[in-house]
Design a protein around this motif. Sequence first.
Motif, PDB file in Angstrom:
ATOM      1  N   LYS A  78       0.819  -1.217   0.000  1.00  7.00           N
ATOM      2  CA  LYS A  78       0.000   0.000   0.000  1.00  7.00           C
ATOM      3  C   LYS A  78       0.854   1.270   0.000  1.00  7.00           C
ATOM      4  CE  LYS A  78      -3.783   2.343   2.410  1.00  7.00           C
ATOM      5  NZ  LYS A  78      -3.085   3.658   2.394  1.00  7.00           N
ATOM      6  N   GLU A  79       1.935   1.272   0.756  1.00 10.35           N
ATOM      7  CA  GLU A  79       2.795   2.458   0.792  1.00 10.35           C
ATOM      8  C   GLU A  79       3.388   2.747  -0.589  1.00 10.35           C
ATOM      9  OE1 GLU A  79       5.754   2.151   3.788  1.00 10.35           O
ATOM     10  OE2 GLU A  79       4.306   2.010   5.448  1.00 10.35           O
ATOM     11  N   HIS A  80       3.709   1.675  -1.307  1.00 10.47           N
ATOM     12  CA  HIS A  80       4.224   1.809  -2.663  1.00 10.47           C
ATOM     13  C   HIS A  80       3.171   2.457  -3.566  1.00 10.47           C
ATOM     14  CE1 HIS A  80       6.310  -0.408  -6.267  1.00 10.47           C
ATOM     15  NE2 HIS A  80       6.474   0.900  -6.311  1.00 10.47           N
ATOM     16  N   ARG A  81       1.927   1.960  -3.460  1.00  8.87           N
ATOM     17  CA  ARG A  81       0.838   2.526  -4.268  1.00  8.87           C
ATOM     18  C   ARG A  81       0.601   3.992  -3.917  1.00  8.87           C
ATOM     19  NH1 ARG A  81      -1.493  -2.582  -2.855  1.00  8.87           N
ATOM     20  NH2 ARG A  81      -2.927  -1.641  -1.356  1.00  8.87           N
ATOM     21  N   ASP A  82       0.634   4.315  -2.636  1.00  6.12           N
ATOM     22  CA  ASP A  82       0.410   5.700  -2.206  1.00  6.12           C
ATOM     23  C   ASP A  82       1.515   6.624  -2.701  1.00  6.12           C
ATOM     24  OD1 ASP A  82      -1.890   4.937  -0.937  1.00  6.12           O
ATOM     25  OD2 ASP A  82      -1.042   4.933   1.088  1.00  6.12           O
ATOM     26  N   ASP A  83       2.737   6.112  -2.753  1.00  4.95           N
ATOM     27  CA  ASP A  83       3.863   6.892  -3.258  1.00  4.95           C
ATOM     28  C   ASP A  83       3.629   7.288  -4.718  1.00  4.95           C
ATOM     29  OD1 ASP A  83       6.421   8.052  -3.330  1.00  4.95           O
ATOM     30  OD2 ASP A  83       7.320   6.196  -4.068  1.00  4.95           O
ATOM     31  N   ILE A  84       3.148   6.328  -5.510  1.00 10.45           N
ATOM     32  CA  ILE A  84       2.840   6.604  -6.924  1.00 10.45           C
ATOM     33  C   ILE A  84       1.700   7.611  -7.023  1.00 10.45           C
ATOM     34  CG2 ILE A  84       2.026   5.589  -9.093  1.00 10.45           C
ATOM     35  CD1 ILE A  84       4.833   4.719  -8.412  1.00 10.45           C
ATOM     36  N   ALA A  85       0.699   7.450  -6.166  1.00  8.26           N
ATOM     37  CA  ALA A  85      -0.469   8.340  -6.190  1.00  8.26           C
ATOM     38  C   ALA A  85      -0.076   9.785  -5.925  1.00  8.26           C
ATOM     39  CB  ALA A  85      -1.495   7.880  -5.151  1.00  8.26           C
ATOM     40  N   LYS A  86       0.767   9.988  -4.916  1.00 10.28           N
ATOM     41  CA  LYS A  86       1.183  11.344  -4.575  1.00 10.28           C
ATOM     42  C   LYS A  86       1.947  11.987  -5.725  1.00 10.28           C
ATOM     43  CE  LYS A  86       1.393  10.417   0.389  1.00 10.28           C
ATOM     44  NZ  LYS A  86       2.305  10.183   1.547  1.00 10.28           N
ATOM     45  N   ALA A  87       2.799  11.197  -6.378  1.00  7.10           N
ATOM     46  CA  ALA A  87       3.577  11.728  -7.499  1.00  7.10           C
ATOM     47  C   ALA A  87       2.679  12.060  -8.685  1.00  7.10           C
ATOM     48  CB  ALA A  87       4.648  10.721  -7.914  1.00  7.10           C
ATOM     49  N   LEU A  88       1.719  11.188  -8.976  1.00 12.30           N
ATOM     50  CA  LEU A  88       0.786  11.441 -10.083  1.00 12.30           C
ATOM     51  C   LEU A  88      -0.042  12.686  -9.822  1.00 12.30           C
ATOM     52  CD1 LEU A  88      -0.495   7.859 -10.987  1.00 12.30           C
ATOM     53  CD2 LEU A  88       0.741   9.407 -12.503  1.00 12.30           C
TER      54      LEU A  88
END
Length: 294
Positions: A78-88
């Motif tokens: 989940k932290e990995h997914r959230d990292d991508i989300a914040k960047a997008l």
Amino acid sequence: MSIFSKLFSQKTVQVYALVGESGTGKSFKSKIVAQKFGISTIIDDGLLIQDDKILAGHSAKREKTYMGAVRVALFDNKEHRDDIAKALNKIHTNKILLLGTSDKMVIKIATRLQLPPPSKIIKIEDISSREDIEKAIRSRQIEGKHVIPVPAIEVKRNYPQIFYDSIKVLFRQKNIFGKGKTDASQPFEKSIVRPEFSKKGRISISEAALTQMAMHCVSEFDPGVRVKKLTIKTDSRGYRLIITIDVPFGTQLTGEIHKLQQYIIDNIERFTGILIEEVSIIIDKITGTENIRR
């Protein structure tokens, strides 16, 4: 509302996908596909890449085991997914290219990142010759070489421990897509890496172990269901399970059996990182009907 929901309620993003078996040269050809369709953003092996820069995520190629690499590529964390989300959320993009080994994999990535499903899926066989694919496979299998579609300076900065070499390539549109202009595209720099898991060899799961896991899942889901036969078919895209079962009378066949299929897929993928392409269930007998009065 999640970060992703907030992001994609504000703007429309069109998702493309490049699909091919592991080692067939997807990362190598991804930039020319992106150029062809006017895509500036690529998601490949756990990384968010835009305009030759790694913006977020972490590379599956840094993992020490093959299974760990698969989990990273599928954004299992989940932290990995959230990292991508914040960047997008910080960048402007209306087109994204996903890379994966199968249609199911890119759809799973899109779902986990709460992206729209791919509107166009391009097969590696459509843009690479058989000779190019075989050359890429030999490089992967014999030398353990992988490609990250960004310049060497980016990989050296982020993953110096796996950096191996860099190459500059010049593609022609006609050579890639078989039609259109023959003008040379701009040169692209790709980084060659050798992941830790590639140096140590690949870890696989035997059919016997996979069978035990599937039978355990069935028993855990419903102790009254009896497995009579389980067949496993494998290819580079994943595993296909064919399970023949007896079910107790009173089982809601449509709803419960579909839930059982998903339960098996979710649990095996969660604990192993491998992809289950399909679980087919054959109901051979409904038990307990002999006690029903006519």
